[in-house]
Design an enzyme around this catalytic site. Sequence first.
Site, PDB file in Angstrom:
ATOM      1  N   GLU A  33       0.837  -1.208   0.000  1.00  0.00           N
ATOM      2  CA  GLU A  33       0.000   0.000   0.000  1.00  0.00           C
ATOM      3  C   GLU A  33       0.869   1.254   0.000  1.00  0.00           C
ATOM      4  O   GLU A  33       1.829   1.341   0.767  1.00  0.00           O
ATOM      5  CB  GLU A  33      -0.894  -0.035   1.244  1.00  0.00           C
ATOM      6  CG  GLU A  33      -2.302   0.376   0.984  1.00  0.00           C
ATOM      7  CD  GLU A  33      -3.031  -0.597   0.051  1.00  0.00           C
ATOM      8  OE1 GLU A  33      -3.199  -0.253  -1.126  1.00  0.00           O
ATOM      9  OE2 GLU A  33      -3.438  -1.670   0.514  1.00  0.00           O
TER      10      GLU A  33
ATOM     11  N   SER B 218     -24.528   7.679 -16.575  1.00  0.00           N
ATOM     12  CA  SER B 218     -24.244   6.623 -15.600  1.00  0.00           C
ATOM     13  C   SER B 218     -25.467   6.423 -14.718  1.00  0.00           C
ATOM     14  O   SER B 218     -26.164   7.397 -14.402  1.00  0.00           O
ATOM     15  CB  SER B 218     -23.050   7.008 -14.723  1.00  0.00           C
ATOM     16  OG  SER B 218     -22.997   6.162 -13.584  1.00  0.00           O
TER      17      SER B 218
ATOM     18  N   GLY C  69     -16.093   4.529  -3.869  1.00  0.00           N
ATOM     19  CA  GLY C  69     -15.424   5.218  -2.767  1.00  0.00           C
ATOM     20  C   GLY C  69     -15.121   4.318  -1.588  1.00  0.00           C
ATOM     21  O   GLY C  69     -14.868   4.794  -0.487  1.00  0.00           O
TER      22      GLY C  69
ATOM     23  N   SER D 250     -11.606   0.575  -5.845  1.00  0.00           N
ATOM     24  CA  SER D 250     -11.254   1.134  -7.153  1.00  0.00           C
ATOM     25  C   SER D 250     -12.364   1.089  -8.196  1.00  0.00           C
ATOM     26  O   SER D 250     -12.179   0.604  -9.311  1.00  0.00           O
ATOM     27  CB  SER D 250      -9.983   0.489  -7.701  1.00  0.00           C
ATOM     28  OG  SER D 250      -9.344   1.452  -8.501  1.00  0.00           O
TER      29      SER D 250
ATOM     30  N   ASP E 143      -4.079   0.508  -9.581  1.00  0.00           N
ATOM     31  CA  ASP E 143      -5.483   0.148  -9.738  1.00  0.00           C
ATOM     32  C   ASP E 143      -5.804  -0.178 -11.194  1.00  0.00           C
ATOM     33  O   ASP E 143      -6.504  -1.153 -11.490  1.00  0.00           O
ATOM     34  CB  ASP E 143      -6.383   1.298  -9.276  1.00  0.00           C
ATOM     35  CG  ASP E 143      -6.196   1.615  -7.808  1.00  0.00           C
ATOM     36  OD1 ASP E 143      -5.479   0.870  -7.121  1.00  0.00           O
ATOM     37  OD2 ASP E 143      -6.770   2.628  -7.354  1.00  0.00           O
TER      38      ASP E 143
HETATM   39  P1  ADP Z   1     -12.731   4.229  -5.384  1.00  0.00           P
HETATM   40  O1  ADP Z   1     -11.899   4.107  -6.612  1.00  0.00           O
HETATM   41  O2  ADP Z   1     -12.058   3.711  -4.169  1.00  0.00           O
HETATM   42  O3  ADP Z   1     -14.098   3.651  -5.525  1.00  0.00           O
HETATM   43  P2  ADP Z   1     -12.421   7.006  -6.019  1.00  0.00           P
HETATM   44  O4  ADP Z   1     -12.672   8.257  -5.241  1.00  0.00           O
HETATM   45  O5  ADP Z   1     -11.065   6.769  -6.546  1.00  0.00           O
HETATM   46  O6  ADP Z   1     -12.918   5.789  -5.109  1.00  0.00           O
HETATM   47  O7  ADP Z   1     -13.429   6.956  -7.249  1.00  0.00           O
HETATM   48  C1  ADP Z   1     -14.798   7.127  -7.026  1.00  0.00           C
HETATM   49  C2  ADP Z   1     -15.352   8.128  -8.020  1.00  0.00           C
HETATM   50  O8  ADP Z   1     -15.304   7.561  -9.351  1.00  0.00           O
HETATM   51  C3  ADP Z   1     -16.806   8.443  -7.791  1.00  0.00           C
HETATM   52  O9  ADP Z   1     -16.965   9.489  -6.859  1.00  0.00           O
HETATM   53  C4  ADP Z   1     -17.264   8.861  -9.179  1.00  0.00           C
HETATM   54  O10 ADP Z   1     -16.880  10.189  -9.456  1.00  0.00           O
HETATM   55  C5  ADP Z   1     -16.439   7.949 -10.078  1.00  0.00           C
HETATM   56  N1  ADP Z   1     -17.177   6.721 -10.425  1.00  0.00           N
HETATM   57  C6  ADP Z   1     -16.877   5.451 -10.080  1.00  0.00           C
HETATM   58  N2  ADP Z   1     -17.766   4.584 -10.577  1.00  0.00           N
HETATM   59  C7  ADP Z   1     -18.674   5.309 -11.256  1.00  0.00           C
HETATM   60  C8  ADP Z   1     -19.881   4.999 -11.992  1.00  0.00           C
HETATM   61  N3  ADP Z   1     -20.291   3.750 -12.144  1.00  0.00           N
HETATM   62  N4  ADP Z   1     -20.559   6.025 -12.546  1.00  0.00           N
HETATM   63  C9  ADP Z   1     -20.120   7.295 -12.414  1.00  0.00           C
HETATM   64  N5  ADP Z   1     -19.019   7.636 -11.748  1.00  0.00           N
HETATM   65  C10 ADP Z   1     -18.305   6.678 -11.151  1.00  0.00           C
HETATM   66 MG    MG Z   2     -10.038   5.051  -6.948  1.00  0.00          MG
END
Ligand code: ADP
Ligand code: MG
Length: 398
Positions: free
Chosen positions: A35, A69, A138, A142, A188
């Site tokens: 990490e 989305s 979130g 990832s 990732d």
């Molecule tokens: P993680 O990668 O850990 O889930 P991140 O903060 O890196 O968290 O990414 C999350 C962000 O990616 C969300 O807040 C959104 O902006 C975007 N995201 C992820 N999946 C989607 C989705 N299916 N539709 C729209 N946006 C998404």
């Molecule tokens: Mg991420």
Amino acid sequence: MTTTDDAATALFTELTGCAPAGVWSAPGRVNLIGEHTDYNDGFVLPFAIPHRTVAAVGPRDDRRIRVASTFADEPVEVAIDELAELFPTPTGKAPAVPEWAAYPLGVAWALRQAEGASDAVITGAGLDIAIASDVPVGAGLSSSAAIEGATASALNELWEAGLDRIALARVGRRAENEAVGAPTGIMDQMASMLGEPDAAIFLDCRSLDANLVPVGIAEAGLAILVMDTRVKHAHSTGGYGERRAACERGAAIMGVPSLRDVSVDDLPRAEELMDDVTFRRVRHVVTENQRVLDTVRVLREEGARAIGDLLVASHASMRDDFEISVPELDTAVEAALAAGAIGARMTGGGFGGAAIALIEQDAVQHVTDAVNAAFAASSFTAPVIFTVTPSAGAHRDA
Ligand code: ADP
Ligand code: MG
């Protein structure tokens, strides 16, 4: 077709009135160990999870891109020729489009400039892109790399860019760093692009050399539990950037390009040269790199059952030296271990998100109950707990 494929296809049809030209998907990932080593040119050992983000995509006859989305209220539409004006997003500023749309639109922007992409990308058609996902957003699993990987795979094919998986991972990273403005490493995207069933990806983040390492979880009678604490982390703000800065400071003090070049034997000298906080950040990265190498060796020589102590040591290092854990993550790890887990650690960037536990297959219910009870006793929001198996990377679904 999975239910997520169906959801993306339905959204596409709702948007355009016709069927998509194709459906592509890419998974989230769990990092088994390693990490905050990725942006230090070090080693990581992630695997792709069964949860996927799906992009249903079709061409349009104007030069516009529209993204929708199931996670967003409204689609976002821009002209292809406008992409170069929208991105890169200036450092510290929010993207010029809604943040979620900067992921897929940033991929389109980065793909058009990618080294090695065919000239065809420049004249590529306008596109409608409909996205659905079952990757928790979130949670440190990832979802960001999954949306990038699904979009990049689709555009690579429809625009005939001809990029390989590693080049597509780079496109995703560039979108995340420069279009979204989140200063993340390449791990990732590589995990999401290169995953294979029952394998982890041993990645050298300096050379991008990737080797699949069989993990043999099921064959050893084991399972991997993900414990999503529901504490949301945010990459683009706060602690993550500070940790990166501390690592750069540490490398500069040691006179090396990155902490990859510092070994465990160099730590006594590092301790003399730097302040306590910087030293502890450095010690985490240096020992974590060594733990990844040790985990790969142990997996190959002894099997998954023998990596528990390395996972536990990794968590302690993140909690005490790198200071990126939160009480919910510590509680999940401690409760899982107390309930008999072989190993457990927080996974992902920290400050929230998920922890993993390596457990006996027949202990899933027992450990789940124990972690739920520990969260209830501390009055934390109930966690979301599920098992994962190492799964396939990005591919075309239909
Ligand atoms: P993680 O990668 O850990 O889930 P991140 O903060 O890196 O968290 O990414 C999350 C962000 O990616 C969300 O807040 C959104 O902006 C975007 N995201 C992820 N999946 C989607 C989705 N299916 N539709 C729209 N946006 C998404
Ligand atoms: Mg991420």
